[in-house]
Design an enzyme around this catalytic site. Structure first.
Site, mmCIF file in Angstrom:
data_model
loop_
_atom_site.group_PDB
_atom_site.id
_atom_site.type_symbol
_atom_site.label_atom_id
_atom_site.label_comp_id
_atom_site.label_asym_id
_atom_site.label_seq_id
_atom_site.Cartn_x
_atom_site.Cartn_y
_atom_site.Cartn_z
ATOM 1 N N LYS A 239 42.697 41.000 50.610
ATOM 2 C CA LYS A 239 41.936 39.624 49.977
ATOM 3 C C LYS A 239 40.649 39.477 50.806
ATOM 4 O O LYS A 239 39.770 38.420 50.304
ATOM 5 C CB LYS A 239 42.975 38.548 50.294
ATOM 6 C CG LYS A 239 44.211 38.721 49.379
ATOM 7 C CD LYS A 239 44.893 37.621 49.058
ATOM 8 C CE LYS A 239 46.518 37.639 48.861
ATOM 9 N NZ LYS A 239 46.743 38.036 47.318
ATOM 10 N N CYS A 377 53.361 34.022 41.882
ATOM 11 C CA CYS A 377 54.451 34.109 42.921
ATOM 12 C C CYS A 377 54.652 32.786 43.581
ATOM 13 O O CYS A 377 54.753 32.734 44.764
ATOM 14 C CB CYS A 377 53.996 35.102 44.002
ATOM 15 S SG CYS A 377 53.939 36.820 43.414
HETATM 16 N N1 C6P Z 1 48.802 36.226 46.474
HETATM 17 C C1 C6P Z 1 48.121 36.341 44.214
HETATM 18 O O1 C6P Z 1 47.394 37.004 42.977
HETATM 19 P P1 C6P Z 1 50.358 39.897 50.319
HETATM 20 O O2 C6P Z 1 51.033 40.310 49.180
HETATM 21 O O3 C6P Z 1 51.354 39.951 51.534
HETATM 22 O O4 C6P Z 1 48.912 40.558 50.667
HETATM 23 O O5 C6P Z 1 49.941 38.377 50.062
HETATM 24 C C2 C6P Z 1 51.127 37.388 49.807
HETATM 25 C C3 C6P Z 1 50.596 36.230 49.727
HETATM 26 C C4 C6P Z 1 50.898 35.214 50.489
HETATM 27 N N2 C6P Z 1 50.418 33.881 50.552
HETATM 28 C C5 C6P Z 1 49.411 33.421 49.674
HETATM 29 C C6 C6P Z 1 48.944 32.118 49.479
HETATM 30 C C7 C6P Z 1 49.040 34.479 48.567
HETATM 31 O O6 C6P Z 1 48.413 33.996 47.805
HETATM 32 C C8 C6P Z 1 49.634 35.741 48.744
HETATM 33 C C9 C6P Z 1 49.178 36.769 47.500
HETATM 34 C C10 C6P Z 1 48.267 37.082 45.194
HETATM 35 O O7 C6P Z 1 47.894 34.998 44.228
HETATM 36 C C11 C6P Z 1 49.544 37.959 44.888
HETATM 37 S S1 C6P Z 1 50.836 37.453 44.148
#
Ligand code: C6P
Length: 420
Positions: A239, A377
């Site tokens: 990100k 999510c």
């Molecule tokens: N949100 C979104 O489209 P990972 O998958 O481990 O890189 O990140 C997880 C995660 C944890 N906390 C927050 C606040 C997030 O936004 C995310 C990932 C993406 O909003 C994919 S669901």
């Protein structure tokens, strides 16, 4: 266009050369059905600049080797590059020491690490963990696992209609039973910037450690862990314009030292016999097995990249985009923004008449526009507003005013298609 809107554009153009920045991102030249790609799915993942792609390519073509193990030239080269990336992360978030920087797979793994290594060691029956109503599932489910195992309780800070934490309710939840507070710094589905400094100050009065989910933060604004005084902070490289499969857990050295390892395997040990194993020092104690070496090096390059632009400037650019888009979206009949907190980051979630967000997303895709639709999510957020899903446009450092205009025009077309 109003005078206000024009002045916002002028402000962006004079301080930030977004068109030059866009040249660094090869994928942004993609055309979708002969229309220019408008990439507004940055909260899901960001695109990568050539500078990151080159570094990852260079790693595999000129130094690919395992780290911390070999005495040979390539292994030393790879180890130095990997450890150099750790130093970059340390400076980027202003940690006190490289020992406090654990490379993980991403935010999810970082939170799971704390739940397992801190939670399983220090939690007992009747203890409590506080999270908020706006957490991503990765900051809910690991705590549910832990609370179920330990017979502990998960307490939820409620949020109001604007999408802000109700601070008075938070205060009521804090007690000497609270063993950890884990909250999202910036919400991925509402865009709310939470008052984390105030939360940390209260928590520390009770000696409660605080974990910040900074998945949607480090890419949007400067983050200084010393100033925040947070105890843990987790984020994902993908990100932050870096590769997937790499992330960081920051933890205060004192806490990390007291915690047990998360996973067992190579690199995290000091001595292994069949009777007993002793563990490596920090940060290696928490990095079992072969790490994502290319990912860490790529993340280092991503940090160099955003730092060369300046996180303050990125934040200002995205704030202007958010303000402009919020204004312009008011022109779209039937569109309701979900998440109107006073302090917001570059995320706009919306619902639109009774058109299902997946239909909105599909129609926007015909126009070359990438947004995310669904619950993001954060199902408890959807439940809070009694909606099944939202459409979400999320901004990155390369988005432009013209792209916002394309989005607004396309949304007006969606209304025509649905005769809404
Ligand atoms: N949100 C979104 O489209 P990972 O998958 O481990 O890189 O990140 C997880 C995660 C944890 N906390 C927050 C606040 C997030 O936004 C995310 C990932 C993406 O909003 C994919 S669901």
């Amino acid at each position: 266009m109003s005078v206000k809107q024009e002045s916002v554009i002028d402000q962006i153009k004079s301080t930030y050369d977004v068109y030059k920045i866009r040249e660094d991102f090869p994928i942004l030249k993609t055309r979708i059905r002969n229309k220019p790609l408008c990439y507004f799915d940055n909260a899901a993942t960001t695109q990568k600049p050539q500078q990151v792609l080159d570094i990852v390519d260079n790693y595999y073509t000129s130094m690919n080797s395992n780290i911390h193990r070999g005495v040979h030239y390539l292994s030393n080269l790879a180890t130095d590059a990997y450890e150099d990336a750790r130093k970059k992360v340390k400076s980027f978030i202003n940690a006190a020491s490289e020992k406090e920087i654990i490379f993980t797979k991403g935010t999810t793994e970082g939170i799971n690490l704390v739940a397992n290594s801190f939670g399983r060691k220090f939690l007992k029956e009747g203890d409590e963990i506080i999270i908020s109503n706006m957490e991503h599932h990765s900051n809910i489910v690991p705590w549910q696992f832990l609370c179920n195992e330990k017979k502990a309780k998960l307490k939820i800070i409620p949020i109001d209609d604007r999408g802000e934490i109700i601070f008075d309710e938070f205060l009521k939840l804090v007690s000497d039973r609270t063993k950890l507070i884990s909250v999202v710094y910036i919400s991925n589905s509402l865009g709310t910037v939470n008052p984390v400094k105030e939360i940390i100050e209260i928590a520390h009065k009770y000696n409660i450690p605080v974990l910040l989910d900074a998945a949607q933060t480090v890419n949007h604004r400067p983050v200084n862990v010393e100033e925040l005084d947070c105890d843990f902070l987790a984020f994902s490289g993908h990100k932050l314009y870096g590769p997937t499969g790499i992330g960081v857990l920051y933890g205060k050295e004192k806490l990390l030292d007291a915690m047990s390892p998360f996973m067992g395997g190579g690199d995290m040990i000091s001595k292994v016999t069949f009777e007993e194993t002793t563990f490596n020092e920090l940060p290696f104690k928490f990095e079992a097995g072969t790490s994502n070496i290319a990912g860490a090096i790529g993340l280092g390059a991503a940090i160099d990249y955003v730092s060369s632009i300046g996180m303050e400037k990125i934040a200002a650019h995205e704030a202007s985009l958010l303000e402009y888009a919020t204004q312009r979206l008011k022109e779209v009949p039937g569109l309701k923004i979900i998440g109107n907190a006073k302090y917001k980051s570059g995320v706009i979630s919306f619902i639109f008449y009774n058109i299902h967000p997946h239909d909105v997303g599909t129609l926007l895709d015909y126009e070359g526009i990438a947004i995310r639709t669904g619950h993001h999510c954060t199902q408890p957020v959807m439940e809070r507003y009694n909606i099944p899903a939202t459409s979400r446009a999320s901004f990155g450092l390369y988005n432009t005013i013209e792209e916002v205009d394309i989005l607004v025009d396309a949304l007006k077309k969606v209304i025509e298609v649905f005769n809404a």
